[in-house]
Design a protein around this motif. Sequence first.
Motif, PDB file in Angstrom:
ATOM      1  N   SER A 119       0.928  -1.331   0.012  1.00 33.24           N
ATOM      2  CA  SER A 119       0.225  -0.074  -0.091  1.00 33.24           C
ATOM      3  C   SER A 119       0.727   1.147   0.215  1.00 33.24           C
ATOM      4  CB  SER A 119      -0.972   0.060   1.192  1.00 33.24           C
ATOM      5  OG  SER A 119      -1.763  -1.234   1.139  1.00 33.24           O
ATOM      6  N   ALA A 120       0.101   2.434  -0.365  1.00 29.90           N
ATOM      7  CA  ALA A 120       1.019   3.567  -0.090  1.00 29.90           C
ATOM      8  C   ALA A 120       1.837   3.634   0.912  1.00 29.90           C
ATOM      9  CB  ALA A 120      -0.034   4.775   0.096  1.00 29.90           C
ATOM     10  N   MET A 121       3.132   4.175   1.104  1.00 32.37           N
ATOM     11  CA  MET A 121       4.106   4.362   1.955  1.00 32.37           C
ATOM     12  C   MET A 121       4.840   3.214   2.502  1.00 32.37           C
ATOM     13  SD  MET A 121       2.915   7.595   2.016  1.00 32.37           S
ATOM     14  CE  MET A 121       4.082   8.265   3.344  1.00 32.37           C
ATOM     15  N   VAL A 133      -1.727  -0.902  -3.849  1.00 32.72           N
ATOM     16  CA  VAL A 133      -3.116  -0.494  -3.641  1.00 32.72           C
ATOM     17  C   VAL A 133      -3.302   0.829  -3.556  1.00 32.72           C
ATOM     18  CG1 VAL A 133      -5.628  -1.115  -2.667  1.00 32.72           C
ATOM     19  CG2 VAL A 133      -3.994  -2.862  -2.946  1.00 32.72           C
ATOM     20  N   SER A 134      -2.720   1.616  -4.495  1.00 32.49           N
ATOM     21  CA  SER A 134      -2.536   3.133  -4.066  1.00 32.49           C
ATOM     22  C   SER A 134      -2.405   3.774  -5.578  1.00 32.49           C
ATOM     23  CB  SER A 134      -1.365   3.424  -3.210  1.00 32.49           C
ATOM     24  OG  SER A 134      -0.345   2.812  -4.144  1.00 32.49           O
ATOM     25  N   VAL A 135      -2.682   5.151  -5.537  1.00 31.63           N
ATOM     26  CA  VAL A 135      -2.391   5.901  -6.869  1.00 31.63           C
ATOM     27  C   VAL A 135      -0.918   6.047  -6.789  1.00 31.63           C
ATOM     28  CG1 VAL A 135      -3.354   8.105  -5.978  1.00 31.63           C
ATOM     29  CG2 VAL A 135      -3.231   7.582  -8.555  1.00 31.63           C
ATOM     30  N   GLY A 136      -0.300   6.690  -5.848  1.00 27.13           N
ATOM     31  CA  GLY A 136       0.890   6.770  -5.577  1.00 27.13           C
ATOM     32  C   GLY A 136       1.753   5.851  -5.627  1.00 27.13           C
ATOM     33  N   TYR A 137       3.009   5.989  -6.305  1.00 25.42           N
ATOM     34  CA  TYR A 137       4.150   4.968  -6.354  1.00 25.42           C
ATOM     35  C   TYR A 137       5.463   5.243  -6.259  1.00 25.42           C
ATOM     36  CZ  TYR A 137       4.042   6.756 -11.250  1.00 25.42           C
ATOM     37  OH  TYR A 137       3.949   7.675 -12.029  1.00 25.42           O
ATOM     38  N   SER A 180      -1.448  15.336  -1.245  1.00 24.24           N
ATOM     39  CA  SER A 180      -0.308  14.646  -2.228  1.00 24.24           C
ATOM     40  C   SER A 180       0.538  13.765  -1.172  1.00 24.24           C
ATOM     41  CB  SER A 180       0.534  15.912  -2.672  1.00 24.24           C
ATOM     42  OG  SER A 180       1.475  15.532  -3.154  1.00 24.24           O
ATOM     43  N   ARG A 181       1.474  14.317  -0.830  1.00 19.96           N
ATOM     44  CA  ARG A 181       2.561  13.487  -0.075  1.00 19.96           C
ATOM     45  C   ARG A 181       3.007  14.471   1.123  1.00 19.96           C
ATOM     46  NH1 ARG A 181       0.348   9.524  -1.169  1.00 19.96           N
ATOM     47  NH2 ARG A 181       1.034   7.692  -2.307  1.00 19.96           N
ATOM     48  N   GLY A 182       3.352  13.977   2.181  1.00 20.84           N
ATOM     49  CA  GLY A 182       3.593  15.057   3.349  1.00 20.84           C
ATOM     50  C   GLY A 182       4.845  16.079   2.901  1.00 20.84           C
ATOM     51  N   ALA A 202     -12.529  -1.216  -5.032  1.00 20.80           N
ATOM     52  CA  ALA A 202     -12.225  -1.004  -6.266  1.00 20.80           C
ATOM     53  C   ALA A 202     -10.881  -0.866  -6.528  1.00 20.80           C
ATOM     54  CB  ALA A 202     -12.855   0.270  -6.721  1.00 20.80           C
ATOM     55  N   MET A 203     -10.129  -0.561  -5.610  1.00 16.48           N
ATOM     56  CA  MET A 203      -8.743  -0.100  -5.729  1.00 16.48           C
ATOM     57  C   MET A 203      -7.778  -1.838  -5.550  1.00 16.48           C
ATOM     58  SD  MET A 203      -8.225   2.873  -3.179  1.00 16.48           S
ATOM     59  CE  MET A 203      -6.511   3.016  -3.345  1.00 16.48           C
ATOM     60  N   GLY A 204      -8.395  -2.281  -4.834  1.00 19.36           N
ATOM     61  CA  GLY A 204      -7.860  -3.916  -4.727  1.00 19.36           C
ATOM     62  C   GLY A 204      -8.187  -4.520  -6.013  1.00 19.36           C
ATOM     63  N   VAL A 229     -10.073   4.961 -10.046  1.00 22.54           N
ATOM     64  CA  VAL A 229     -11.248   4.363  -8.911  1.00 22.54           C
ATOM     65  C   VAL A 229     -11.253   5.286  -7.550  1.00 22.54           C
ATOM     66  CG1 VAL A 229     -11.242   2.426 -10.049  1.00 22.54           C
ATOM     67  CG2 VAL A 229      -9.895   2.731  -8.238  1.00 22.54           C
ATOM     68  N   LEU A 230     -10.056   5.845  -7.422  1.00 25.68           N
ATOM     69  CA  LEU A 230     -10.141   6.648  -5.992  1.00 25.68           C
ATOM     70  C   LEU A 230     -10.347   8.167  -6.324  1.00 25.68           C
ATOM     71  CD1 LEU A 230      -7.129   7.599  -6.802  1.00 25.68           C
ATOM     72  CD2 LEU A 230      -6.468   6.207  -4.808  1.00 25.68           C
ATOM     73  N   SER A 231     -10.036   8.440  -7.478  1.00 28.04           N
ATOM     74  CA  SER A 231     -10.374  10.189  -7.707  1.00 28.04           C
ATOM     75  C   SER A 231     -11.483  10.738  -6.924  1.00 28.04           C
ATOM     76  CB  SER A 231     -10.464  10.350  -9.323  1.00 28.04           C
ATOM     77  OG  SER A 231      -9.437   9.871  -9.896  1.00 28.04           O
ATOM     78  N   PRO A 275      -6.238  11.547   9.104  1.00 23.89           N
ATOM     79  CA  PRO A 275      -4.950  10.470   9.055  1.00 23.89           C
ATOM     80  C   PRO A 275      -4.871   9.775   7.726  1.00 23.89           C
ATOM     81  CG  PRO A 275      -6.786   9.285  10.293  1.00 23.89           C
ATOM     82  CD  PRO A 275      -7.264  10.808   9.755  1.00 23.89           C
ATOM     83  N   HIS A 276      -4.443  10.436   6.704  1.00 22.50           N
ATOM     84  CA  HIS A 276      -4.229   9.724   5.261  1.00 22.50           C
ATOM     85  C   HIS A 276      -5.323   8.759   4.821  1.00 22.50           C
ATOM     86  CE1 HIS A 276      -0.612   8.521   2.344  1.00 22.50           C
ATOM     87  NE2 HIS A 276      -2.029   8.581   1.773  1.00 22.50           N
ATOM     88  N   ILE A 277      -6.523   9.457   4.922  1.00 25.32           N
ATOM     89  CA  ILE A 277      -7.922   8.705   4.617  1.00 25.32           C
ATOM     90  C   ILE A 277      -8.607   8.961   3.102  1.00 25.32           C
ATOM     91  CG2 ILE A 277      -8.331   8.113   7.094  1.00 25.32           C
ATOM     92  CD1 ILE A 277     -10.440  10.497   6.578  1.00 25.32           C
TER      93      ILE A 277
HETATM   94  O1  GLV Z   1      -1.689   7.841  -0.664  1.00 25.96           O
HETATM   95  C1  GLV Z   1      -2.693   7.014  -1.172  1.00 25.96           C
HETATM   96  C2  GLV Z   1      -2.502   6.657  -2.433  1.00 25.96           C
HETATM   97  O2  GLV Z   1      -1.560   6.864  -3.033  1.00 25.96           O
HETATM   98  O3  GLV Z   1      -3.425   5.900  -3.039  1.00 25.96           O
END
Ligand code: GLV
Length: 320
Positions: A53-55, A76-80, A238-240, A297-299, A101-103, A285-287
């Motif tokens: 997952s992210a991070m 399972v994230s949009v960030g990579y 975005s990212r911290g 949908a992401m998974g 799917v998370l937009s 908290p990063h939700i």
């Molecule tokens: O931070 C969450 C993501 O990248 O999906």
Amino acid sequence: MTRAKAFLIRPLPATVEAAIATHFDVVRAEGDRILSAAEVLEGARGCRVVFVSAMQPMGREVIAALQPELKAVGTVSVGYNHIDLEACREYGVSVFYSPGVLSDACADLAVMLVLNAARRGHEAEALVRSGKWPGYSNVQLLGIGLTGRRAGILGMGRIGQAIAARLRGFGTEIHYHNRRQLSAAEELGATYHASAEELLRVSDFLVLCAPGTPELHRFLNRERIAVLPENAVVVNVSRGDTVDDDALIEALKSGRVFAAGLDVYANEPALDPRYIELENVFLTPHIASATTDTRHAMGMLVLNGILAHDAGEAPENQLC
Ligand SMILES: O=CC(=O)O
């Protein structure tokens, strides 16, 4: 026939885990946290697929040490930004992610951050809960309205566009900066700014939603904050590390920035403790993508990408 093994670093929605289990023998990490490289190596040994997952850092050493079995990483994230794509390419490991799917969920959360920060929603709620609310007042908890103000969106990808579409409904003017000008953004009535500095100058509500890249590290620093309009609101989904915490905290304390709404932090789950002491920051908290439907949908998008690739197709959510 022995089935390939998949290592799940974080729990996924039960529906997704059940779907993965129909194709792979599932190995689960204990708990629900970021693992060290040593823990990933221990858990993923002999696995063909790792779901992250992210991070969750997936660096070169981990990718290399999991050879020759590891063939795919599904995030399972949009960030990579947590995955070393170059190393994956080098070792022939395919990488899948979950854009699109998370937009809507992320845009909903971004608007929640704008509204809470601008209208002081969290302070208002805390006052009622404290039992110290003296009753209606003409001068209590005065915030900033959205109508007629300008939102500056940094990063006009799918999430940025979904945020723009929502904020338009509040009568907020939309401005954006992106690597390139987009016709989809023009259709949303958004004004393009070729430089980030130009965007900052007009950002009553600055919304950071660009992907986390090294170029954006500490993007929002003292110099850039100085360019924002008076009483600006800063939102980060975005990212911290896109924000220089010292600079933002200083500006929030002095009132140079009216308020902030933050969903991401530089060293999650730790965050700079000074944020917690500030009343003009709304913290989540990063939700951003945390809805039941979205996480399902992401998974499924990631799993289906892996399966499609195995079937010889070229899924759109394959990064390498
Ligand atoms: O931070 C969450 C993501 O990248 O999906």
